[in-house]
Design a protein around this motif. Structure first.
Motif, PDB file in Angstrom:
ATOM      1  N   SER A 147      23.228  13.686 -13.983  1.00  0.00           N
ATOM      2  CA  SER A 147      23.798  13.057 -12.805  1.00  0.00           C
ATOM      3  C   SER A 147      24.966  13.870 -12.250  1.00  0.00           C
ATOM      4  O   SER A 147      25.062  14.096 -11.034  1.00  0.00           O
ATOM      5  N   VAL A 148      25.841  14.347 -13.128  1.00  0.00           N
ATOM      6  CA  VAL A 148      26.954  15.194 -12.693  1.00  0.00           C
ATOM      7  C   VAL A 148      26.419  16.445 -12.000  1.00  0.00           C
ATOM      8  O   VAL A 148      26.968  16.905 -10.987  1.00  0.00           O
ATOM      9  N   ALA A 149      25.315  16.986 -12.514  1.00  0.00           N
ATOM     10  CA  ALA A 149      24.736  18.199 -11.936  1.00  0.00           C
ATOM     11  C   ALA A 149      24.253  17.973 -10.505  1.00  0.00           C
ATOM     12  O   ALA A 149      24.314  18.883  -9.672  1.00  0.00           O
ATOM     13  N   ILE A 150      23.764  16.774 -10.200  1.00  0.00           N
ATOM     14  CA  ILE A 150      23.334  16.475  -8.831  1.00  0.00           C
ATOM     15  C   ILE A 150      24.519  16.573  -7.878  1.00  0.00           C
ATOM     16  O   ILE A 150      24.415  17.152  -6.789  1.00  0.00           O
ATOM     17  N   PHE A 151      25.672  16.037  -8.309  1.00  0.00           N
ATOM     18  CA  PHE A 151      26.859  16.113  -7.458  1.00  0.00           C
ATOM     19  C   PHE A 151      27.407  17.536  -7.398  1.00  0.00           C
ATOM     20  O   PHE A 151      27.949  17.961  -6.380  1.00  0.00           O
ATOM     21  N   GLY A 152      27.233  18.272  -8.488  1.00  0.00           N
ATOM     22  CA  GLY A 152      27.607  19.684  -8.468  1.00  0.00           C
ATOM     23  C   GLY A 152      26.776  20.458  -7.473  1.00  0.00           C
ATOM     24  O   GLY A 152      27.288  21.335  -6.752  1.00  0.00           O
ATOM     25  N   GLU A 153      25.502  20.140  -7.389  1.00  0.00           N
ATOM     26  CA  GLU A 153      24.617  20.805  -6.438  1.00  0.00           C
ATOM     27  C   GLU A 153      24.995  20.435  -5.003  1.00  0.00           C
ATOM     28  O   GLU A 153      24.952  21.277  -4.101  1.00  0.00           O
ATOM     29  N   ALA A 154      25.346  19.162  -4.804  1.00  0.00           N
ATOM     30  CA  ALA A 154      25.760  18.722  -3.467  1.00  0.00           C
ATOM     31  C   ALA A 154      26.974  19.505  -2.992  1.00  0.00           C
ATOM     32  O   ALA A 154      27.067  19.895  -1.820  1.00  0.00           O
ATOM     33  N   LEU A 173      34.313  14.111 -10.886  1.00  0.00           N
ATOM     34  CA  LEU A 173      35.038  13.087 -10.139  1.00  0.00           C
ATOM     35  C   LEU A 173      34.109  12.345  -9.186  1.00  0.00           C
ATOM     36  O   LEU A 173      34.203  11.117  -9.037  1.00  0.00           O
ATOM     37  N   LEU A 174      33.208  13.075  -8.549  1.00  0.00           N
ATOM     38  CA  LEU A 174      32.245  12.442  -7.656  1.00  0.00           C
ATOM     39  C   LEU A 174      31.305  11.528  -8.437  1.00  0.00           C
ATOM     40  O   LEU A 174      30.944  10.435  -7.968  1.00  0.00           O
ATOM     41  N   TRP A 175      30.935  11.948  -9.634  1.00  0.00           N
ATOM     42  CA  TRP A 175      30.086  11.105 -10.488  1.00  0.00           C
ATOM     43  C   TRP A 175      30.811   9.816 -10.869  1.00  0.00           C
ATOM     44  O   TRP A 175      30.207   8.732 -10.857  1.00  0.00           O
ATOM     45  N   LEU A 176      32.099   9.916 -11.190  1.00  0.00           N
ATOM     46  CA  LEU A 176      32.872   8.713 -11.503  1.00  0.00           C
ATOM     47  C   LEU A 176      32.901   7.773 -10.297  1.00  0.00           C
ATOM     48  O   LEU A 176      32.802   6.549 -10.445  1.00  0.00           O
TER      49      LEU A 176
END
Length: 235
Positions: A147-154, A173-176
């Protein structure tokens, strides 16, 4: 109370874990468990009940999933795969950070929507600090990292230019923040959870603005606090 795990039955499993038939059996068990979670609730669903409803031996069910918690962890992992697939089009099309973030958040709500009726069941269990179903547990690390990786990709594929010190910590932070959206969604009783959609649409411009302002000297202390927070949570 956690069910006791049963011993596995061998390298290939009772139905041949590496075969197409084995994968079908595995998916059948998972789908059956999700249906029973929805109909009976998490606490009242046992591995024996799942096996009986799926029409497989109890030992077969335990081969594929060592415990009821393993079933939920697989569900978490599948949800992340679906989330990434649902977000693929917006990530391929958009470069604006706000558009990418909004797309990822809405995609997350999209894939969760079929499970809203029993999401509260999982939440009550996952809210326990020692629960293996907690999003912060070691057992949930695979789904959490995905899930964190999805936000990293974004972030990585966007034109956003956050403070360099913040960039590495920002996906987490976005994942949180996404967890906050999910928590709101669990409690959202508006038709089609429209209020959750409104929350996403209202929050994204604020996040986008803050990310853009993070390079300003006056905000560097706040940036450092955010980075420190992430480092604290990791250790």
């Amino acid at each position: 109370m956690t069910e006791q795990s049963a011993p596995t039955t061998g390298a290939d499993g009772p139905s041949g874990g590496s075969t197409a038939r084995g994968e079908q059996t595995r998916q059948l068990i998972l789908d059956t468990a999700l249906r029973l979670f929805r109909e009976r609730g998490y606490a009242r669903t046992t591995m024996r009940a799942v096996a009986q409803e799926a029409g497989v031996a109890v030992g077969n069910a335990y081969y594929y999933f060592g415990s009821k918690e393993h079933l939920v962890q697989e569900f978490y992992t599948d949800i992340q795969r679906e989330h990434r697939a649902a977000a693929a089009s917006v990530l391929a099309r958009e470069r604006d950070f706000a558009a990418r973030l909004a797309g990822v958040l809405h995609a997350g709500v999209d894939v969760l929507s079929p499970y809203h009726s029993f999401a509260g069941t999982f939440f009550r269990t996952a809210a326990e600090p020692t629960s293996p179903l907690s999003p912060f547990s070691a057992e949930s690390s695979t789904a959490r990292e995905a899930s964190v990786a999805i936000f990293g990709e974004a972030l990585a594929g966007s034109t956003a230019k956050p403070d360099p010190e913040l960039r590495a910590a920002l996906p987490e932070l976005l994942w949180l923040g996404y967890l906050g959206v999910v928590l709101y969604w669990v409690h959202d009783r508006s038709p089609g959870q429209v209020k959750t959609r409104q929350l996403v649409d209202g929050v994204v411009p604020l996040v986008d603005r803050l990310v853009g302002l993070s390079r300003l000297r006056v905000l560097r202390p706040v940036t450092r606090q955010a980075v420190t927070l992430i480092h604290t949570l990791r250790h």
